[in-house]
Design a protein around this motif. Structure first.
Motif, PDB file in Angstrom:
ATOM      1  N   CYS A 113       0.834  -1.209   0.000  1.00 49.53           N
ATOM      2  CA  CYS A 113       0.000   0.000   0.000  1.00 49.53           C
ATOM      3  C   CYS A 113       0.870   1.260   0.000  1.00 49.53           C
ATOM      4  O   CYS A 113       0.595   2.211  -0.748  1.00 49.53           O
ATOM      5  N   SER A 114       1.889   1.266   0.833  1.00 48.09           N
ATOM      6  CA  SER A 114       2.767   2.434   0.849  1.00 48.09           C
ATOM      7  C   SER A 114       3.536   2.550  -0.459  1.00 48.09           C
ATOM      8  O   SER A 114       3.857   3.660  -0.908  1.00 48.09           O
ATOM      9  N   ILE A 115       3.813   1.406  -1.097  1.00 48.38           N
ATOM     10  CA  ILE A 115       4.450   1.418  -2.410  1.00 48.38           C
ATOM     11  C   ILE A 115       3.587   2.176  -3.415  1.00 48.38           C
ATOM     12  O   ILE A 115       4.073   2.989  -4.209  1.00 48.38           O
ATOM     13  N   THR A 116       2.285   1.896  -3.392  1.00 43.53           N
ATOM     14  CA  THR A 116       1.372   2.590  -4.295  1.00 43.53           C
ATOM     15  C   THR A 116       1.447   4.094  -4.074  1.00 43.53           C
ATOM     16  O   THR A 116       1.560   4.877  -5.033  1.00 43.53           O
ATOM     17  N   GLY A 117       1.402   4.498  -2.813  1.00 42.12           N
ATOM     18  CA  GLY A 117       1.492   5.920  -2.509  1.00 42.12           C
ATOM     19  C   GLY A 117       2.818   6.515  -2.928  1.00 42.12           C
ATOM     20  O   GLY A 117       2.878   7.635  -3.457  1.00 42.12           O
ATOM     21  N   GLN A 118       3.888   5.771  -2.709  1.00 42.47           N
ATOM     22  CA  GLN A 118       5.215   6.273  -3.084  1.00 42.47           C
ATOM     23  C   GLN A 118       5.337   6.453  -4.590  1.00 42.47           C
ATOM     24  O   GLN A 118       5.887   7.460  -5.070  1.00 42.47           O
ATOM     25  N   LEU A 119       4.846   5.472  -5.347  1.00 40.29           N
ATOM     26  CA  LEU A 119       4.945   5.564  -6.799  1.00 40.29           C
ATOM     27  C   LEU A 119       4.126   6.728  -7.347  1.00 40.29           C
ATOM     28  O   LEU A 119       4.608   7.520  -8.162  1.00 40.29           O
ATOM     29  N   VAL A 120       2.879   6.819  -6.894  1.00 42.32           N
ATOM     30  CA  VAL A 120       2.027   7.917  -7.361  1.00 42.32           C
ATOM     31  C   VAL A 120       2.628   9.260  -6.942  1.00 42.32           C
ATOM     32  O   VAL A 120       2.721  10.199  -7.741  1.00 42.32           O
ATOM     33  N   GLY A 121       3.054   9.333  -5.677  1.00 43.79           N
ATOM     34  CA  GLY A 121       3.646  10.581  -5.200  1.00 43.79           C
ATOM     35  C   GLY A 121       4.911  10.948  -5.940  1.00 43.79           C
ATOM     36  O   GLY A 121       5.128  12.118  -6.286  1.00 43.79           O
ATOM     37  N   SER A 122       5.762   9.955  -6.205  1.00 48.26           N
ATOM     38  CA  SER A 122       7.032  10.249  -6.885  1.00 48.26           C
ATOM     39  C   SER A 122       6.805  10.707  -8.318  1.00 48.26           C
ATOM     40  O   SER A 122       7.524  11.583  -8.818  1.00 48.26           O
ATOM     41  N   ILE A 123       5.793  10.127  -8.984  1.00 48.42           N
ATOM     42  CA  ILE A 123       5.480  10.560 -10.353  1.00 48.42           C
ATOM     43  C   ILE A 123       5.025  12.011 -10.357  1.00 48.42           C
ATOM     44  O   ILE A 123       5.494  12.832 -11.169  1.00 48.42           O
ATOM     45  N   VAL A 124       4.111  12.332  -9.451  1.00 45.85           N
ATOM     46  CA  VAL A 124       3.604  13.712  -9.387  1.00 45.85           C
ATOM     47  C   VAL A 124       4.739  14.682  -9.066  1.00 45.85           C
ATOM     48  O   VAL A 124       4.856  15.755  -9.675  1.00 45.85           O
ATOM     49  N   ILE A 125       5.596  14.309  -8.117  1.00 50.50           N
ATOM     50  CA  ILE A 125       6.704  15.187  -7.734  1.00 50.50           C
ATOM     51  C   ILE A 125       7.657  15.409  -8.900  1.00 50.50           C
ATOM     52  O   ILE A 125       8.076  16.539  -9.179  1.00 50.50           O
ATOM     53  N   ASP A 126       8.017  14.322  -9.610  1.00 45.40           N
ATOM     54  CA  ASP A 126       8.945  14.474 -10.726  1.00 45.40           C
ATOM     55  C   ASP A 126       8.318  15.219 -11.897  1.00 45.40           C
ATOM     56  O   ASP A 126       9.027  15.756 -12.745  1.00 45.40           O
ATOM     57  N   LEU A 127       6.982  15.235 -11.970  1.00 39.96           N
ATOM     58  CA  LEU A 127       6.305  16.021 -13.006  1.00 39.96           C
ATOM     59  C   LEU A 127       6.177  17.490 -12.615  1.00 39.96           C
ATOM     60  O   LEU A 127       6.389  18.382 -13.444  1.00 39.96           O
ATOM     61  N   VAL A 128       5.830  17.728 -11.345  1.00 37.66           N
ATOM     62  CA  VAL A 128       5.564  19.096 -10.897  1.00 37.66           C
ATOM     63  C   VAL A 128       6.834  19.817 -10.448  1.00 37.66           C
ATOM     64  O   VAL A 128       7.038  20.990 -10.766  1.00 37.66           O
ATOM     65  N   ALA A 129       7.687  19.120  -9.696  1.00 38.18           N
ATOM     66  CA  ALA A 129       8.891  19.758  -9.156  1.00 38.18           C
ATOM     67  C   ALA A 129      10.076  18.817  -9.279  1.00 38.18           C
ATOM     68  O   ALA A 129      10.615  18.331  -8.276  1.00 38.18           O
ATOM     69  N   PRO A 130      10.504  18.530 -10.504  1.00 44.73           N
ATOM     70  CA  PRO A 130      11.602  17.571 -10.691  1.00 44.73           C
ATOM     71  C   PRO A 130      12.932  18.127 -10.218  1.00 44.73           C
ATOM     72  O   PRO A 130      13.133  19.347 -10.176  1.00 44.73           O
ATOM     73  N   GLY A 131      13.827  17.217  -9.846  1.00 46.84           N
ATOM     74  CA  GLY A 131      15.183  17.628  -9.542  1.00 46.84           C
ATOM     75  C   GLY A 131      15.918  17.949 -10.829  1.00 46.84           C
ATOM     76  O   GLY A 131      15.389  17.811 -11.932  1.00 46.84           O
ATOM     77  N   SER A 132      17.138  18.367 -10.702  1.00 38.91           N
ATOM     78  CA  SER A 132      17.920  18.768 -11.866  1.00 38.91           C
ATOM     79  C   SER A 132      18.112  17.614 -12.835  1.00 38.91           C
ATOM     80  O   SER A 132      18.659  16.565 -12.491  1.00 38.91           O
TER      81      SER A 132
END
Length: 323
Positions: A273-292
């Motif tokens: 379950c936390s994996i699901t949240g991590q994957l969805v969250g990481s996708i949104v983060i890399d789309l909205v505020a990606p690192g360099s």
């Protein structure tokens, strides 16, 4: 009332526990982005991890000081550890959180939150099966039914495929190994947290032990690294952006949530379950505020969908036979 009776009385419904675990996964991905950026700005992931955990410790200490039930719970957990009812090493489960936060500060800003997350998930999924089978968590031993193994296999295969699709000669292999190891340790930490929370009758007390042990370890590591590297980062290097110091408060939130949910879900389902949240969250983060230099390609959303399928496979109740 025994600690076991207190836990049964305070358990969440399974559906609520699943939602909590998914939300904690989103917070974990957010923390990875924040701590990774702080480590990148400081040029020192060791110091960034120590700062993050230390801030979390201050917050938890204040909460415990204000809650008599949390203080009482901490004393109960220590008493059970002294009598051997609770394995004493579980009070040091915060070492697992320390490893996770340390790898965030060292790796996530360099490889991207999405790639960091899938490497972490690989270790967490494999370890979750073993931890549940051994019976470290508060739910006791959970046998490896076909459905549970099949669901974990789906998640692991998705992780392997996703990581393989992102292999880059410029990314050192150790950067992928570190989050994998952190995932292995995280599953053990979550199970131990659940046992401590059960003994204390309070997830807040369990969170306190996490931050005490984790902060102690990270401060020692940061000081050793500073001695070898020639000192801590200069005062002028510390960034003024307030959000870069939210890693600690976020850690308090998801450690408390995971310690509460694992009593109901077990370590494997909690991890998925936390994996699901991590994957969805990481996708949104890399789309909205990606690192360099980081971006999301087509493989990551597909991986997220397949992992959700794995969660459903594990969490669906078994069919009851007639009669």
């Amino acid at each position: 009332m025994t600690s076991e009776s207190r836990v049964r009385a305070r358990r969440l419904p399974l559906g609520v526990a699943v939602v909590v675990a998914v939300g904690c996964g989103i917070l974990m991905a957010t923390q990875s982005r924040i701590n990774g950026e702080l480590g990148h700005r400081l040029g020192d992931g060791f110091t960034a991890a120590a700062i993050s955990f230390s801030i979390g410790l201050v917050i938890v200490a204040v909460i415990v000081a204000l809650l008599p039930s949390a203080r009482h719970g901490a004393r109960l957990a220590i008493a059970e550890a002294r009598t051997g009812t609770l394995p004493a090493w579980m009070l040091l489960a915060g070492f697992g959180g320390a490893v996770f936060v340390l790898t965030q500060g060292l790796a996530s800003a360099l490889v991207g939150v999405s790639l960091f997350t899938v490497a972490f998930i690989g270790g967490q999924t494999v370890s979750g099966l073993v931890v549940d089978r051994v019976g470290i968590g508060p739910g006791g031993r959970r046998y490896l039914t076909f459905r549970r193994v099949f669901g974990a296999a789906i998640a692991f295969a998705v992780v392997v495929w996703s990581v393989a699709a992102h292999i880059d000669p410029q990314v050192p292999v150790w950067l992928l190994v570190l989050p994998f190891v952190a995932g292995v340790v995280q599953a053990v930490q979550q199970a131990a947290n659940g046992r401590v929370a059960a003994a204390a009758g309070s997830a807040v007390s369990s969170t306190l032990f996490n931050f005490v042990s984790g902060t102690a370890l990270l401060v020692v590591i940061a000081l050793v690294h500073a001695a070898l590297a020639g000192g801590l980062p200069a005062a002028t290097v510390y960034p003024g952006d307030w959000w870069l110091y939210l890693g600690g408060p976020i850690g308090v939130a998801f450690i408390f949530g995971l310690a509460t949910a694992v009593r109901v879900t077990g370590v494997l389902l909690l991890g998925l379950c936390s994996i699901t949240g991590q994957l969805v969250g990481s996708i949104v983060i890399d789309l909205v505020a990606p690192g360099s230099g980081h971006s999301v390609d087509w493989t990551t959303p597909i991986a997220a969908v397949l992992v959700v399928v794995a969660v459903l496979v594990v969490s669906l109740p078994p069919r009851r036979r007639p009669g």
